[in-house]
Design a protein around this motif. Structure first.
Motif, short mmCIF file in Angstrom:
data_model
loop_
_atom_site.label_atom_id
_atom_site.label_comp_id
_atom_site.label_asym_id
_atom_site.label_seq_id
_atom_site.Cartn_x
_atom_site.Cartn_y
_atom_site.Cartn_z
N GLU B 89 -6.03 2.26 -0.88
CA GLU B 89 -6.51 1.44 0.23
C GLU B 89 -5.62 0.22 0.46
N TYR B 90 -5.02 -0.26 -0.61
CA TYR B 90 -4.18 -1.46 -0.51
C TYR B 90 -2.80 -1.17 -1.09
N VAL B 91 -1.84 -1.95 -0.61
CA VAL B 91 -0.51 -1.92 -1.20
C VAL B 91 -0.21 -3.31 -1.73
N LEU B 92 0.25 -3.31 -2.97
CA LEU B 92 0.61 -4.55 -3.63
C LEU B 92 2.13 -4.67 -3.55
N PHE B 93 2.62 -5.75 -2.98
CA PHE B 93 4.06 -5.99 -3.01
C PHE B 93 4.30 -7.04 -4.07
N SER B 94 5.01 -6.62 -5.11
CA SER B 94 5.19 -7.51 -6.24
C SER B 94 6.64 -7.90 -6.41
N SER B 95 6.84 -9.13 -6.82
CA SER B 95 8.17 -9.52 -7.23
C SER B 95 8.51 -8.71 -8.48
N GLY B 96 9.78 -8.47 -8.67
CA GLY B 96 10.21 -7.73 -9.86
C GLY B 96 10.95 -8.62 -10.83
N GLU B 159 2.91 -13.22 8.66
CA GLU B 159 1.54 -13.45 9.11
C GLU B 159 1.50 -13.70 10.61
N THR B 160 0.40 -13.30 11.20
CA THR B 160 0.10 -13.66 12.58
C THR B 160 -1.29 -14.30 12.54
N ALA B 161 -1.39 -15.52 13.03
CA ALA B 161 -2.64 -16.27 12.98
C ALA B 161 -3.23 -16.28 11.57
N GLY B 162 -2.37 -16.38 10.58
CA GLY B 162 -2.84 -16.50 9.21
C GLY B 162 -3.26 -15.21 8.54
N GLU B 163 -3.10 -14.08 9.26
CA GLU B 163 -3.41 -12.75 8.70
C GLU B 163 -2.11 -12.02 8.43
N TYR B 164 -2.09 -11.25 7.35
CA TYR B 164 -0.91 -10.40 7.15
C TYR B 164 -0.80 -9.46 8.35
N ASP B 165 0.42 -9.35 8.90
CA ASP B 165 0.59 -8.42 10.01
C ASP B 165 1.36 -7.16 9.61
N GLY B 166 1.82 -7.12 8.37
CA GLY B 166 2.43 -5.89 7.87
C GLY B 166 3.83 -5.61 8.42
N SER B 491 -8.60 -14.57 5.98
CA SER B 491 -9.80 -13.74 5.78
C SER B 491 -9.60 -12.80 4.60
N PRO B 492 -9.80 -13.33 3.40
CA PRO B 492 -9.63 -12.49 2.21
C PRO B 492 -10.65 -11.35 2.20
N ASP B 493 -10.28 -10.24 1.53
CA ASP B 493 -11.16 -9.07 1.50
C ASP B 493 -12.03 -9.01 0.26
N GLY B 494 -11.68 -9.78 -0.79
CA GLY B 494 -12.43 -9.64 -2.03
C GLY B 494 -12.08 -8.32 -2.71
N MET B 549 -1.40 -8.50 -1.81
CA MET B 549 -2.07 -7.22 -1.62
C MET B 549 -2.52 -7.09 -0.17
N ILE B 550 -1.96 -6.11 0.52
CA ILE B 550 -2.25 -5.94 1.94
C ILE B 550 -2.98 -4.62 2.16
N LYS B 551 -3.91 -4.62 3.11
CA LYS B 551 -4.61 -3.40 3.50
C LYS B 551 -3.55 -2.40 3.98
N ALA B 552 -3.60 -1.21 3.41
CA ALA B 552 -2.51 -0.24 3.67
C ALA B 552 -2.40 0.11 5.16
N ASP B 553 -3.54 0.11 5.86
CA ASP B 553 -3.45 0.55 7.26
C ASP B 553 -2.82 -0.50 8.18
N LYS B 554 -2.48 -1.65 7.63
CA LYS B 554 -1.76 -2.64 8.46
C LYS B 554 -0.27 -2.35 8.52
N LEU B 555 0.20 -1.52 7.62
CA LEU B 555 1.64 -1.24 7.57
C LEU B 555 1.97 -0.16 8.59
N LYS B 556 2.97 -0.46 9.40
CA LYS B 556 3.40 0.52 10.42
C LYS B 556 4.74 1.10 9.98
N THR B 557 4.65 1.86 8.91
CA THR B 557 5.87 2.34 8.26
C THR B 557 6.47 3.52 9.01
#
Lengths: 226, 700
Positions: B89-96, B159-166, B491-494, B549-557
């Motif tokens: 459901e989510y993708v975590l982008f982590s520093s390495g 971000e767009t308006a403080g939300e991750y835009d992916g 708007s965090p998702d918890g 951690m971003i909601k996966a469906d926000k990514l337009k890969t």
């Protein structure tokens, strides 16, 4: 001369007769019109689909044939076909695809003509539209067969895949692929056109046959040539 | 007698009906066709509510007992297990960390999805293995010298308006003060900017709520512009800084010409966060070493660790970036190393910079989702200190200063700007938020995650007392950053929280003296005191810092490049890309141009003949358009390896200075005839002498 023409196009309907039996004469014309619309619409719709399923294509591969073009995963299917030495799909039925729109327009005009011809020759004009669905499937089969049977013997997999005739309708298979082919909506529109044209002829005959007979009768009575 | 008029009316009606029927037919069939075109036979089964039979319960119990699992373990497994083919459901982008890369991980399964090469050449992605003048290598040079690694710290999703835009991901390299721009269309690094003022940084990257700017805060003070001054002149010549990189979203790149920096006192600036909502227009940076200790344990001085921790208070930097932008645009800046810098004096005069005292050597400063509060974690203080933006603004307006620092920066009165202090435990570092009015703070020394309740507007979201510790969950061990689902947005998702535990000690099988890091997944979906760890994931590639951690469906890969011949560096169709039928080798003097296509399972041409010493330019494109039909391309012995993803075009060049016969081949198993996907580079020796030939010798 005019007699030949009139024997070809059949009798015209006297104005009074048309006035009193409008429905009778308009019905075949309208049915033919509907048939023509069906055929014209079919140009924009797919005639035939094939789905190819294999383990590494979880969403399947799709091939869609319109009368004038192929769409879907043509490139990928061509890429796979090169392994067995099948020619690119774009090379199949090139003439038919190029001519298809004009042929359909011609058929539409002929059916339109049939509405104006009140003799049995009208059948001849409508014949192409009536037989078109059969011709389409015959042509499809011809190309599938031609391509399937003339594989390049130097292709990478020619030692393991022998020439074959792909399935035109229904389930088939080649290698790890299962194929499912079926007619598309455009084809059913073409069939509907053929069907409507035939129905149209019932009403055509019902409308014009009596008229035709009456005129012939009157000619005979007048002692003229039939 | 017929009634023609009526009859005609009926006929017209009939005709209209027919047409309507035909039209409806078209629409129905059209919809049909669209579905038909993409219908999958025997497609996925729909998930139905399950029922576990007594037999299955017995089986489950037996397995659990055999494996010594308790019921909580089974529940954790049920919460995290991802059956084959199901997506996270989510993708975590982590520093390495020191790997210099970014890693993407699916949540809740915690499966590693892929690495994204950023500051370190990476051969699988063909990142930095494209011969001479490789644009990747060019982007990795600092002052003309290759720097082939980075210490990635803080990823920042656009971000767009403080939300991750992916759309984009930024990440800072602490070791070399660089910021990279990754495009999340193809998950590739598009740009690396080197900070012209400082060698290393820390507060990168953080974005303003609409990604106008990417913030890069410094860390260890130096002489700005890579200058030199003896350490004795620390206070006089050493400076901190913060850089505001202007992001051009349409170009997908940082516009260095519209970027600027601000000079800061030589405190060690630490983490940053951009304001939002109530605090939009500001950003905040923590600092430590306001003592301006200069270390020198070898000379009998207190070491940095002691010298920099002496005072009880450090300074929270409050920067009015919207005002700073106006000052920059008005041309009120100096230039250091060719880069515009607003001097400390200008910042003070224009009211761009204020300090607020903050308890002892803090680490994170995190803005609450509404932007009303700033949470500062004390590191060496058991509290988090919450500041109120309203109070800060009022204190700035009324000039409620307790003092000014040595450089003249006004210091706001602590009690005037502080909302509350919440005691959480030992070593608080970073704070994230959820949708239920809770905050989560990592406790390094306690090795725990603390859940505490927010007050103010947040109090109505939960049943707890405001500003109060609710519970702690132990993590393993030495947690650094933590990351809740979209937990630093408006708007965090918890639901999920990652503890980035720096020591794993006994959590996994020992892997030699170097142990993996531990990413622990916590279920934060239930309010109150339940907050279990439900998964441990070893992170074996570097020491990561922050992740988002971003909601996966926000990514337009993109799963394939949009066109065959697409150049990922320019993000457009490359006019130089060979097309099918263009293939060949041409020569002009000692310059050879190779135009090559690749498709399963061959390269074309398969033979490339050059002379020793030729300058070879090789243009290669993948003609593939199918998802995952990736080819590799390597020339062994010439240090060349490319990843040719579907549609990708690459150009590389090299001097063919090593004669011989070099097989080139596809390095990504692409098809049943993958091994056959090869060719030869023939480099004819200048001398005309053929090298060693073994085998049956002709003659007697």
């Amino acid at each position: 001369m005019s007699r030949i023409v009139s024997s070809l196009i059949g009798p015209r309907v006297p104005a009074a007769e048309l006035q009193s039996h409008t429905a009778r004469y308009l019905t075949p014309t309208l049915i033919f019109m509907a048939a023509r619309i069906m055929l014209l619409i079919s140009i924009f719709l797919p005639y035939w689909h094939m789905e190819l399923d294999a383990p590494q294509y979880p969403n399947g591969l799709f091939l869609t044939a319109h009368v004038n073009h192929l769409s879907g995963d043509v490139k990928e299917i061509d890429g796979l076909n090169h392994y067995i030495g099948m020619r690119p799909l774009g090379e199949a039925a090139a003439f038919e695809r190029a001519a298809s729109i004009w042929v359909i327009i011609a058929m539409v005009l002929l059916v339109e003509g049939a509405a104006f011809v009140h003799s049995r020759w009208a059948v001849l004009l409508a014949l192409p539209a009536v037989t078109f669905p059969v011709a389409f499937i015959a042509d499809l089969y011809f190309w599938m067969r031609t391509f399937g049977l003339s594989l390049d013997p130097d292709a990478p997999l020619s030692s393991s895949v022998k020439p074959f005739v792909p399935t035109v309708i229904g389930e088939g298979g080649i290698g790890q692929f299962k194929t499912y082919a079926e007619f598309g909506s455009g084809y059913w529109f073409a069939v509907a056109c053929a069907g409507l044209t035939i129905v149209g002829f019932y009403f055509h005959r019902r409308a014009y046959k009596p008229l035709f007979d009456r005129i012939r009768q009157s000619r005979l009575m007048a002692g003229g040539a039939p | 007698m017929e009634r023609p008029k009526q009859s005609r009316g009926r006929l017209t009606g009939m005709a209209a009906l027919l047409c309507a029927a035909a039209a409806t037919g078209v629409m129905v069939c059209e919809a049909d066709a669209q579905q038909e075109g993409r219908r999958r036979r025997g497609g996925q089964q729909e998930a139905r509510p399950i029922e576990i039979t007594p037999d299955q319960v017995a089986q489950l119990t037996r397995i659990a007992n055999e494996r010594k699992l308790n019921v909580d373990d089974l529940l954790s497994a049920a919460k995290t297990f991802m059956p084959s083919g199901k997506h996270d459901e989510y993708v975590l982008f982590s520093s390495g960390g020191q790997s210099g890369q970014v890693y993407a991980i699916g949540v809740p399964s915690m499966r590693m999805l892929r690495s994204i090469a950023v500051f370190t050449p990476e051969s699988w992605q063909g990142y930095g293995f494209a011969g001479m003048n490789d644009p990747v290598h060019e982007s990795l040079k600092i002052n003309g010298h290759p720097v082939l690694w980075g210490d990635t710290h803080h990823p920042a999703l656009s971000e767009t308006a403080g939300e991750y835009d992916g759309e984009f991901l930024f990440i800072g390299d602490k070791a070399n003060a660089r910021v990279a721009v990754i495009n999340l269309r193809d998950w590739e690094t598009k740009q690396i900017v080197k900070n012209p003022l400082t060698i290393s940084d820390h507060g990168a990257a953080f974005v303003t709520p609409n990604t106008d700017y990417v913030i890069e805060g410094g860390q260890y003070a130096t002489v700005l512009g890579y200058g030199y001054a003896p350490i004795e002149e620390y206070k006089k010549h050493y400076r901190g800084m913060v850089t505001l990189w202007k992001f051009d979203r349409a170009k997908g790149k940082i516009d260095t010409d519209k970027s600027f920096a601000m000079e800061l006192p030589p405190y060690w600036q630490d983490l940053a966060d951009a304001g939002k909502g109530a605090s939009d227009g500001y950003f905040f940076i923590n600092s430590f070493n306001v003592e301006m200790a200069t270390g020198g344990v070898e000379r009998g001085n207190p070491p940095f660790e002691a010298g920099a921790s002496k005072r009880d208070m450090d300074y929270l930097h409050i920067v009015d970036w919207k005002k700073a932008e106006q000052v920059f645009k008005a041309g009120k800046f100096d230039t250091i190393n060719g880069f515009p810098v607003i001097s400390l004096a200008t910042s003070i005069a224009e009211g761009l910079l204020h300090f607020a005292p903050e308890p002892k050597s803090p680490h994170g400063v995190d803005v609450t989702p509404c932007g009303k509060y700033m949470v500062v974690a004390g590191k060496l203080d058991p509290h988090v200190t919450v500041y109120s933006m309203e109070k800060i603004k009022r204190a700035i307006e009324t000039k409620n200063y307790s003092t000014t620092d040595e450089y003249g920066v006004p210091v706001l009165d602590f009690d005037a700007v502080k909302e509350v202090q919440v005691e959480l435990g030992l070593g608080p570092l970073h704070t994230q938020f959820d949708d239920k009015g809770y905050a989560y703070t990592s406790l390094f020394l306690d090795s725990a995650v603390a859940r505490w309740s927010l007050g103010g507007d947040y109090a109505k979201l939960h049943k707890e007392q405001p500003w109060k510790l609710i519970t702690k969950t132990s993590v393993h061990y030495n947690i650094g950053h933590l990351s809740a689902a979209e937990g630093d947005t408006v708007s965090p998702d918890g639901r999920f929280l990652i503890s980035m535990s720096k020591w794993s000690v006994d959590r996994f099988l020992p892997t030699g003296p170097l142990l993996p890091q531990n990413f622990q997944l916590l279920d934060i979906g239930e309010p109150g005191t339940a907050m279990p760890v439900i998964y441990d994931m070893p992170f074996p590639v570097g020491e990561p810092h922050y992740c988002q951690m971003i909601k996966a469906d926000k990514l337009k890969t993109w799963t394939v490049y949009p066109e065959v011949g697409f150049n990922p560096h320019t993000m457009r169709l490359d006019p130089n890309s060979p097309r099918k039928g263009d293939e060949g080798v041409t020569r002009e003097g000692n310059k050879v141009l190779v135009k090559m296509t690749s498709i399963r399972s061959h390269f074309k041409p398969e033979h490339v003949e050059v002379n020793e010493g030729d300058l070879v330019t090789w243009r290669i494109v993948s003609l593939e358009t199918t998802m995952d039909a990736t080819h590799g391309f390597c020339i062994g012995g010439y240090n060349i390896n490319l990843s040719l993803e579907p549609g990708e075009y690459t150009e590389f060049s090299f001097i063919a200075d090593r004669p011989g016969t070099y097989p080139f081949y596809c390095t990504e198993f692409c098809s049943a005839l993958h091994l056959e996907m090869m060719g030869y580079l023939h480099v004819k020796p200048k001398s005309g002498v053929v090298g060693p030939v073994y085998g049956p010798v002709s003659g007697k």
